[in-house]
Design a protein around this motif. Structure first.
Motif, PDB file in Angstrom:
ATOM      1  N   UNK A   1      16.987  27.464  73.892  1.00 25.52           N
ATOM      2  CA  UNK A   1      16.342  26.157  73.849  1.00 25.52           C
ATOM      3  C   UNK A   1      17.613  25.222  73.896  1.00 25.52           C
ATOM      4  N   UNK A   2      17.532  24.293  74.660  1.00 22.60           N
ATOM      5  CA  UNK A   2      18.503  23.021  75.064  1.00 22.60           C
ATOM      6  C   UNK A   2      18.507  22.364  73.862  1.00 22.60           C
ATOM      7  N   UNK A   3      19.468  21.566  73.699  1.00 19.77           N
ATOM      8  CA  UNK A   3      19.371  20.546  72.616  1.00 19.77           C
ATOM      9  C   UNK A   3      18.497  19.419  72.716  1.00 19.77           C
ATOM     10  N   UNK A   4      18.361  18.850  73.882  1.00 14.37           N
ATOM     11  CA  UNK A   4      17.289  17.859  73.913  1.00 14.37           C
ATOM     12  C   UNK A   4      15.723  18.568  73.499  1.00 14.37           C
ATOM     13  N   UNK A   5      15.573  19.582  74.175  1.00 15.37           N
ATOM     14  CA  UNK A   5      14.196  20.141  73.915  1.00 15.37           C
ATOM     15  C   UNK A   5      14.056  20.365  72.229  1.00 15.37           C
ATOM     16  N   UNK A   6      15.022  20.752  71.593  1.00 21.65           N
ATOM     17  CA  UNK A   6      15.210  20.862  70.187  1.00 21.65           C
ATOM     18  C   UNK A   6      14.784  19.970  69.409  1.00 21.65           C
ATOM     19  N   UNK A   7      15.620  18.832  69.708  1.00 22.67           N
ATOM     20  CA  UNK A   7      15.516  17.421  69.285  1.00 22.67           C
ATOM     21  C   UNK A   7      13.856  16.626  69.577  1.00 22.67           C
ATOM     22  N   UNK A   8      13.558  16.946  70.613  1.00 22.68           N
ATOM     23  CA  UNK A   8      11.948  16.332  70.938  1.00 22.68           C
ATOM     24  C   UNK A   8      10.991  17.263  70.087  1.00 22.68           C
ATOM     25  N   UNK A   9      11.220  18.536  69.930  1.00 21.95           N
ATOM     26  CA  UNK A   9      10.081  19.159  68.980  1.00 21.95           C
ATOM     27  C   UNK A   9      10.656  18.807  67.528  1.00 21.95           C
ATOM     28  N   UNK A  10      11.829  18.500  67.266  1.00 21.58           N
ATOM     29  CA  UNK A  10      12.062  18.223  65.812  1.00 21.58           C
ATOM     30  C   UNK A  10      11.329  16.659  65.557  1.00 21.58           C
ATOM     31  N   UNK A  11      11.442  16.010  66.511  1.00 19.65           N
ATOM     32  CA  UNK A  11      11.094  14.394  66.437  1.00 19.65           C
ATOM     33  C   UNK A  11       9.641  14.528  66.301  1.00 19.65           C
ATOM     34  N   UNK A  12       8.981  15.561  66.894  1.00 17.08           N
ATOM     35  CA  UNK A  12       7.487  15.528  66.943  1.00 17.08           C
ATOM     36  C   UNK A  12       6.933  16.174  65.723  1.00 17.08           C
ATOM     37  N   UNK A  24      13.810   7.189  70.289  1.00 15.69           N
ATOM     38  CA  UNK A  24      14.565   6.591  69.067  1.00 15.69           C
ATOM     39  C   UNK A  24      14.782   7.620  67.963  1.00 15.69           C
ATOM     40  N   UNK A  25      13.638   8.513  68.049  1.00 15.96           N
ATOM     41  CA  UNK A  25      13.918   9.489  66.716  1.00 15.96           C
ATOM     42  C   UNK A  25      14.641  10.488  67.406  1.00 15.96           C
ATOM     43  N   UNK A  26      14.973  10.827  68.402  1.00  8.80           N
ATOM     44  CA  UNK A  26      15.912  11.835  69.083  1.00  8.80           C
ATOM     45  C   UNK A  26      17.252  11.395  68.866  1.00  8.80           C
ATOM     46  N   UNK A  27      17.600   9.913  69.029  1.00 14.50           N
ATOM     47  CA  UNK A  27      18.840   9.260  69.280  1.00 14.50           C
ATOM     48  C   UNK A  27      19.166   9.236  67.368  1.00 14.50           C
ATOM     49  N   UNK A  31      22.447  11.445  65.757  1.00 14.92           N
ATOM     50  CA  UNK A  31      23.397  10.436  65.267  1.00 14.92           C
ATOM     51  C   UNK A  31      24.010   9.758  66.390  1.00 14.92           C
ATOM     52  N   UNK A  32      23.037   9.267  67.592  1.00 12.99           N
ATOM     53  CA  UNK A  32      23.530   8.694  68.849  1.00 12.99           C
ATOM     54  C   UNK A  32      23.990   9.539  69.710  1.00 12.99           C
ATOM     55  N   UNK A  33      24.375  10.905  69.551  1.00 11.84           N
ATOM     56  CA  UNK A  33      24.995  11.732  70.714  1.00 11.84           C
ATOM     57  C   UNK A  33      24.018  12.034  71.782  1.00 11.84           C
ATOM     58  N   UNK A  34      22.729  12.093  71.658  1.00  7.69           N
ATOM     59  CA  UNK A  34      21.780  12.337  72.640  1.00  7.69           C
ATOM     60  C   UNK A  34      20.778  11.055  72.962  1.00  7.69           C
ATOM     61  N   UNK A  35      20.904  10.463  74.027  1.00  8.28           N
ATOM     62  CA  UNK A  35      20.027   9.531  74.428  1.00  8.28           C
ATOM     63  C   UNK A  35      19.123   9.682  75.697  1.00  8.28           C
ATOM     64  N   UNK A  36      17.983   9.949  75.658  1.00 12.03           N
ATOM     65  CA  UNK A  36      17.096  10.457  76.446  1.00 12.03           C
ATOM     66  C   UNK A  36      16.771   9.462  77.444  1.00 12.03           C
ATOM     67  N   UNK A  37      16.727   9.687  78.739  1.00 13.48           N
ATOM     68  CA  UNK A  37      16.135   8.699  79.776  1.00 13.48           C
ATOM     69  C   UNK A  37      14.716   8.956  79.857  1.00 13.48           C
ATOM     70  N   UNK A  38      14.017   7.927  80.167  1.00 17.04           N
ATOM     71  CA  UNK A  38      12.485   8.060  80.315  1.00 17.04           C
ATOM     72  C   UNK A  38      12.124   9.040  81.290  1.00 17.04           C
TER      73      UNK A  38
END
Length: 106
Positions: A1-12, A24-27, A31-38
């Protein structure tokens, strides 16, 4: 699982959220390392929805704009739990090697 996917699931995992709330939650989680574009976020949400890991929760109109809320599903919770265990095992293995290399460092 890629980090952005892991962070999205964690945020939810904490609550249902709308797109900007997820960003906002992913960021915050990273700690600011991952900034998702819309575009990246909604592509990921479409994929995760198709995989049954997240689902549309509800819509809310705020200032004339509709916010789409998403939530983690039971299979999403299972996938997040499994990935967390996998990462924990890998972290433990890395820490053991680092301790052997430099006792007292980790």
């Amino acid at each position: 699982m890629r980090e952005p996917t892991f962070l999205i699931l964690t945020a939810l995992a904490g609550a249902s959220r709308h797109g900007y709330g997820i960003v906002q939650e992913v960021e915050a989680l990273s700690e600011g390392r991952v900034s998702l574009l819309t575009g990246t976020l909604y592509t990921a949400l479409d994929r995760l929805t198709a995989e049954g890991l997240v689902e549309h929760d509800h819509d809310e109109e705020v200032d004339g704009r509709v916010r789409h809320y998403y939530r983690l599903t039971a299979p999403g919770l299972t996938a997040l739990t499994a990935e967390t265990a996998r990462l924990r095992q890998l972290t433990g293995a890395a820490e053991a090697r680092l301790r052997a290399l430099r006792p007292g460092l980790v």
